[in-house]
Design a protein around this motif. Structure first.
Motif, PDB file in Angstrom:
ATOM      1  N   PHE A 161       0.810  -1.211   0.000  1.00  0.00           N
ATOM      2  CA  PHE A 161       0.000   0.000   0.000  1.00  0.00           C
ATOM      3  C   PHE A 161       0.842   1.260   0.000  1.00  0.00           C
ATOM      4  CE2 PHE A 161      -2.628  -3.324   1.617  1.00  0.00           C
ATOM      5  CZ  PHE A 161      -3.922  -3.017   1.238  1.00  0.00           C
ATOM      6  N   LYS A 162       0.423   2.232  -0.769  1.00  0.00           N
ATOM      7  CA  LYS A 162       0.918   3.583  -0.633  1.00  0.00           C
ATOM      8  C   LYS A 162       0.320   4.173   0.643  1.00  0.00           C
ATOM      9  CE  LYS A 162       3.028   3.731  -4.641  1.00  0.00           C
ATOM     10  NZ  LYS A 162       4.494   3.796  -4.736  1.00  0.00           N
ATOM     11  N   ASN A 163       0.924   5.238   1.172  1.00  0.00           N
ATOM     12  CA  ASN A 163       0.415   5.800   2.423  1.00  0.00           C
ATOM     13  C   ASN A 163      -1.026   6.285   2.291  1.00  0.00           C
ATOM     14  OD1 ASN A 163       0.963   8.043   0.819  1.00  0.00           O
ATOM     15  ND2 ASN A 163       2.588   8.833   2.142  1.00  0.00           N
ATOM     16  N   TYR A 164      -1.369   6.883   1.147  1.00  0.00           N
ATOM     17  CA  TYR A 164      -2.728   7.381   0.981  1.00  0.00           C
ATOM     18  C   TYR A 164      -3.734   6.249   0.759  1.00  0.00           C
ATOM     19  CZ  TYR A 164      -2.040   6.762  -4.070  1.00  0.00           C
ATOM     20  OH  TYR A 164      -1.808   6.241  -5.317  1.00  0.00           O
ATOM     21  N   GLN A 165      -3.274   5.100   0.301  1.00  0.00           N
ATOM     22  CA  GLN A 165      -4.154   3.944   0.146  1.00  0.00           C
ATOM     23  C   GLN A 165      -4.399   3.254   1.477  1.00  0.00           C
ATOM     24  OE1 GLN A 165      -1.710   1.803  -2.687  1.00  0.00           O
ATOM     25  NE2 GLN A 165      -3.096   2.289  -4.372  1.00  0.00           N
ATOM     26  N   PHE A 166      -3.402   3.230   2.311  1.00  0.00           N
ATOM     27  CA  PHE A 166      -3.487   2.497   3.575  1.00  0.00           C
ATOM     28  C   PHE A 166      -4.577   3.057   4.480  1.00  0.00           C
ATOM     29  CE2 PHE A 166      -1.739   1.178   7.784  1.00  0.00           C
ATOM     30  CZ  PHE A 166      -1.765  -0.189   7.560  1.00  0.00           C
ATOM     31  N   THR A 167      -4.770   4.364   4.452  1.00  0.00           N
ATOM     32  CA  THR A 167      -5.791   4.974   5.307  1.00  0.00           C
ATOM     33  C   THR A 167      -7.200   4.533   4.921  1.00  0.00           C
ATOM     34  OG1 THR A 167      -5.957   6.925   3.872  1.00  0.00           O
ATOM     35  CG2 THR A 167      -4.350   7.020   5.655  1.00  0.00           C
ATOM     36  N   ALA A 168      -7.384   4.125   3.648  1.00  0.00           N
ATOM     37  CA  ALA A 168      -8.712   3.727   3.171  1.00  0.00           C
ATOM     38  C   ALA A 168      -9.073   2.301   3.563  1.00  0.00           C
ATOM     39  CB  ALA A 168      -8.795   3.880   1.655  1.00  0.00           C
ATOM     40  N   LEU A 169      -8.151   1.577   4.186  1.00  0.00           N
ATOM     41  CA  LEU A 169      -8.437   0.212   4.609  1.00  0.00           C
ATOM     42  C   LEU A 169      -9.601   0.152   5.588  1.00  0.00           C
ATOM     43  CD1 LEU A 169      -5.163  -1.844   5.197  1.00  0.00           C
ATOM     44  CD2 LEU A 169      -7.117  -2.414   3.756  1.00  0.00           C
ATOM     45  N   THR A 170      -9.702   1.169   6.447  1.00  0.00           N
ATOM     46  CA  THR A 170     -10.804   1.213   7.406  1.00  0.00           C
ATOM     47  C   THR A 170     -12.142   1.250   6.684  1.00  0.00           C
ATOM     48  OG1 THR A 170      -9.499   2.291   9.134  1.00  0.00           O
ATOM     49  CG2 THR A 170     -11.877   2.573   9.240  1.00  0.00           C
ATOM     50  N   ASN A 171     -12.255   2.095   5.666  1.00  0.00           N
ATOM     51  CA  ASN A 171     -13.507   2.198   4.924  1.00  0.00           C
ATOM     52  C   ASN A 171     -13.803   0.928   4.136  1.00  0.00           C
ATOM     53  OD1 ASN A 171     -12.786   4.937   5.677  1.00  0.00           O
ATOM     54  ND2 ASN A 171     -14.406   5.599   4.313  1.00  0.00           N
ATOM     55  N   LEU A 172     -12.764   0.330   3.573  1.00  0.00           N
ATOM     56  CA  LEU A 172     -12.970  -0.896   2.816  1.00  0.00           C
ATOM     57  C   LEU A 172     -13.445  -2.025   3.725  1.00  0.00           C
ATOM     58  CD1 LEU A 172     -12.653  -2.412   0.096  1.00  0.00           C
ATOM     59  CD2 LEU A 172     -10.362  -3.067   0.872  1.00  0.00           C
ATOM     60  N   GLY A 173     -12.766  -2.222   4.848  1.00  0.00           N
ATOM     61  CA  GLY A 173     -13.137  -3.291   5.764  1.00  0.00           C
ATOM     62  C   GLY A 173     -14.513  -3.097   6.362  1.00  0.00           C
ATOM     63  N   THR A 174     -14.832  -1.844   6.734  1.00  0.00           N
ATOM     64  CA  THR A 174     -16.119  -1.567   7.354  1.00  0.00           C
ATOM     65  C   THR A 174     -17.274  -1.784   6.383  1.00  0.00           C
ATOM     66  OG1 THR A 174     -15.001   0.113   8.699  1.00  0.00           O
ATOM     67  CG2 THR A 174     -17.387   0.134   8.724  1.00  0.00           C
ATOM     68  N   SER A 175     -17.012  -1.623   5.100  1.00  0.00           N
ATOM     69  CA  SER A 175     -18.070  -1.796   4.097  1.00  0.00           C
ATOM     70  C   SER A 175     -18.602  -3.225   4.040  1.00  0.00           C
ATOM     71  CB  SER A 175     -17.549  -1.416   2.705  1.00  0.00           C
ATOM     72  OG  SER A 175     -17.188  -0.057   2.654  1.00  0.00           O
ATOM     73  N   PHE A 176     -17.795  -4.177   4.509  1.00  0.00           N
ATOM     74  CA  PHE A 176     -18.193  -5.579   4.396  1.00  0.00           C
ATOM     75  C   PHE A 176     -18.277  -6.277   5.752  1.00  0.00           C
ATOM     76  CE2 PHE A 176     -16.251  -4.402   0.373  1.00  0.00           C
ATOM     77  CZ  PHE A 176     -17.178  -4.876  -0.539  1.00  0.00           C
ATOM     78  N   GLY A 177     -18.148  -5.509   6.837  1.00  0.00           N
ATOM     79  CA  GLY A 177     -18.158  -6.109   8.168  1.00  0.00           C
ATOM     80  C   GLY A 177     -19.434  -6.882   8.467  1.00  0.00           C
ATOM     81  N   MET A 178     -19.260  -8.095   8.981  1.00  0.00           N
ATOM     82  CA  MET A 178     -20.372  -8.965   9.350  1.00  0.00           C
ATOM     83  C   MET A 178     -21.305  -9.251   8.174  1.00  0.00           C
ATOM     84  SD  MET A 178     -21.432  -7.894  13.243  1.00  0.00           S
ATOM     85  CE  MET A 178     -22.578  -9.278  13.376  1.00  0.00           C
ATOM     86  N   GLY A 179     -20.769  -9.140   6.959  1.00  0.00           N
ATOM     87  CA  GLY A 179     -21.599  -9.343   5.773  1.00  0.00           C
ATOM     88  C   GLY A 179     -22.219 -10.720   5.709  1.00  0.00           C
ATOM     89  N   PHE A 180     -21.445 -11.741   6.021  1.00  0.00           N
ATOM     90  CA  PHE A 180     -21.970 -13.106   5.963  1.00  0.00           C
ATOM     91  C   PHE A 180     -23.058 -13.318   7.008  1.00  0.00           C
ATOM     92  CE2 PHE A 180     -21.900 -17.597   7.224  1.00  0.00           C
ATOM     93  CZ  PHE A 180     -22.166 -18.195   5.998  1.00  0.00           C
ATOM     94  N   ILE A 181     -22.824 -12.807   8.218  1.00  0.00           N
ATOM     95  CA  ILE A 181     -23.806 -12.959   9.297  1.00  0.00           C
ATOM     96  C   ILE A 181     -25.096 -12.233   8.950  1.00  0.00           C
ATOM     97  CG2 ILE A 181     -24.278 -12.434  11.726  1.00  0.00           C
ATOM     98  CD1 ILE A 181     -21.279 -12.776  12.253  1.00  0.00           C
ATOM     99  N   VAL A 182     -24.971 -10.991   8.483  1.00  0.00           N
ATOM    100  CA  VAL A 182     -26.152 -10.209   8.112  1.00  0.00           C
ATOM    101  C   VAL A 182     -26.910 -10.888   6.975  1.00  0.00           C
ATOM    102  CG1 VAL A 182     -26.941  -8.021   7.129  1.00  0.00           C
ATOM    103  CG2 VAL A 182     -25.187  -8.014   8.903  1.00  0.00           C
ATOM    104  N   SER A 183     -26.191 -11.330   5.952  1.00  0.00           N
ATOM    105  CA  SER A 183     -26.837 -11.962   4.794  1.00  0.00           C
ATOM    106  C   SER A 183     -27.542 -13.251   5.181  1.00  0.00           C
ATOM    107  CB  SER A 183     -25.798 -12.250   3.705  1.00  0.00           C
ATOM    108  OG  SER A 183     -25.197 -11.052   3.260  1.00  0.00           O
ATOM    109  N   ALA A 184     -26.865 -14.088   5.956  1.00  0.00           N
ATOM    110  CA  ALA A 184     -27.465 -15.353   6.379  1.00  0.00           C
ATOM    111  C   ALA A 184     -28.706 -15.119   7.229  1.00  0.00           C
ATOM    112  CB  ALA A 184     -26.439 -16.185   7.147  1.00  0.00           C
ATOM    113  N   PHE A 185     -28.638 -14.136   8.113  1.00  0.00           N
ATOM    114  CA  PHE A 185     -29.779 -13.820   8.980  1.00  0.00           C
ATOM    115  C   PHE A 185     -30.969 -13.347   8.139  1.00  0.00           C
ATOM    116  CE2 PHE A 185     -32.357 -10.933  11.480  1.00  0.00           C
ATOM    117  CZ  PHE A 185     -32.543 -11.621  12.658  1.00  0.00           C
ATOM    118  N   MET A 186     -30.701 -12.485   7.172  1.00  0.00           N
ATOM    119  CA  MET A 186     -31.782 -11.952   6.338  1.00  0.00           C
ATOM    120  C   MET A 186     -32.435 -13.048   5.503  1.00  0.00           C
ATOM    121  SD  MET A 186     -32.133  -8.822   7.126  1.00  0.00           S
ATOM    122  CE  MET A 186     -31.306  -7.326   7.673  1.00  0.00           C
TER     123      MET A 186
END
Length: 384
Positions: free
Chosen positions: A124-149
């Protein structure tokens, strides 16, 4: 960060007292002072025991997994294979796909275990590394939420698989918007500091060598797993303030009075956010397709804890206030907004970019809104 000096007593001290005093007085007037204090303490304690420690467990497992994957070259392989898919969409290296997978099957902080791994970070470049939080949060608990729904199809007497799939597509769209917005702000931030790492050719992102531990294959596996798990413990401790403080506040503003009246139990609240949702229903309906103002409670609750938000769904179905369209939108916004207010601050702090927290939250707020709107549009397009 360098701390600034300011006059010991200034206007902001009185403003702070006035705002805090006014908010606490307003809540205490509704719930009762003793009940308010007991609810705050009870909610904070329950979040610590049942949410923070759960997230810490997730971070430990994710840290161990990422360390093992990097030790045996899997991250390098993923980076090389998926670069030409990930970069055009997110402007991130191919190794970012691992952050998507780990958070989807676990929770937002799982990305921290990856971020702390230097063999992962080197892509990662330094400016890319900061976006990891947004990327990870976009999919957090996705499997659990999808399975529950999907499982709610029995209660709704309808197959919800297609609606949930559309919700996942909406979350992907939202994640693209969130990450690219964050990278825009991040590049501007590093440019002002004179530390911007300029774009380079693709070959620069792919390294021909990687570091490994000495010893036998089994020894390397065991050492990598334990060291990665230890990093997960540190990450789990780092998120405690954000989860407890922000999530407690959101839940008190979202949840309402129980049927028997206030008792001071955990997770009671004043229910002000659903009231606001009712006032905004003329906007929410065309954007998200909500047929009832009560539905706004789901995305708002998801801001603090998506686990609590999905707990609202069965009751909504029983009351007839939601259908398949709302399930699609809930899935999309639940994934994209999965507790990001309670974890974003701590996650950015753990990545040592606290000063960019505001930009990260703003970018992800827009991403979550886009996710919900996209799910609503896609549902109309494919399922009518």
């Amino acid at each position: 960060m360098n701390k600034l000096k300011k006059k010991a007593i200034s206007l902001e001290a009185f403003v702070c007292l006035g705002v805090l005093g006014g908010v606490c007085t307003a809540i205490a007037k509704i719930m009762g002072p003793v009940n308010m204090i007991n609810t705050v303490m009870g909610t904070a304690h329950d979040l610590l025991i049942n949410t923070v420690f759960f997230i810490m467990g997730v971070a430990v497992l994710a840290g161990a997994l990422s360390s093992v994957l990097s030790e045996f070259g899997v991250i390098a392989l993923i980076n090389k294979i998926l670069y030409f898919v990930i970069y055009p969409l997110y402007r991130l290296p191919g190794a970012s796909a691992l952050a998507v997978v780990t958070t989807y099957i676990s929770d937002n902080p799982a990305v921290l275990g990856l971020a702390a791994n230097k063999e992962f970070k080197k892509y990662f470049k330094n400016y890319q590394f900061t976006a990891l939080t947004n990327l990870g949060t976009s999919f957090g608990m996705g499997f659990i939420v999808s399975a529950f729904m999907v499982a709610q199809g029995g209660l709704l007497k309808e197959n919800l698989f297609k609606a949930v799939l559309i919700g996942n597509l909406g979350a992907i769209i939202g994640s693209i918007v969130s990450v690219n917005l964050m990278i825009h702000y991040s590049k501007k931030y590093f440019k002002e500091l004179g530390e911007l790492e300029e774009e380079t050719k693709v070959e620069k992102f792919v390294f021909d060598t990687r570091e490994i531990r000495s010893g036998s294959v089994f020894g390397r596996f065991l050492e990598a797993m334990l060291e990665g798990g230890k990093i997960g413990v540190d990450m789990g401790i780092a998120i405690i303030p954000g989860v407890i403080i922000i999530c407690t506040t959101v839940l008190i503003l979202t949840n309402g009075m129980p049927e028997g009246g206030y008792t001071g139990a955990a997770y009671e609240g004043i229910g002000v956010l659903p009231i606001i949702g009712a006032k905004l229903n003329f906007i929410l309906k065309p954007l998200f397709g909500f047929s009832s103002p009560e539905a706004i409670a789901f995305p708002i609750t998801a801001l603090g804890a998506v686990g609590a938000a999905i707990g609202l769904v069965p009751q909504f179905i029983k009351e007839g206030v939601i259908g398949a369209r709302e399930i699609a939108v809930f899935t999309s916004m639940g994934m994209c907004w999965s507790g990001y207010l309670s974890t974003h601050v701590a996650m950015m702090d753990s990545l040592n970019y606290r000063e960019l927290t505001g930009k990260a939250i703003f970018s992800h707020t827009i991403g979550g809104l886009i996710a919900g709107m996209s799910a609503n549009f896609l549902f109309s397009l494919f399922l009518g």
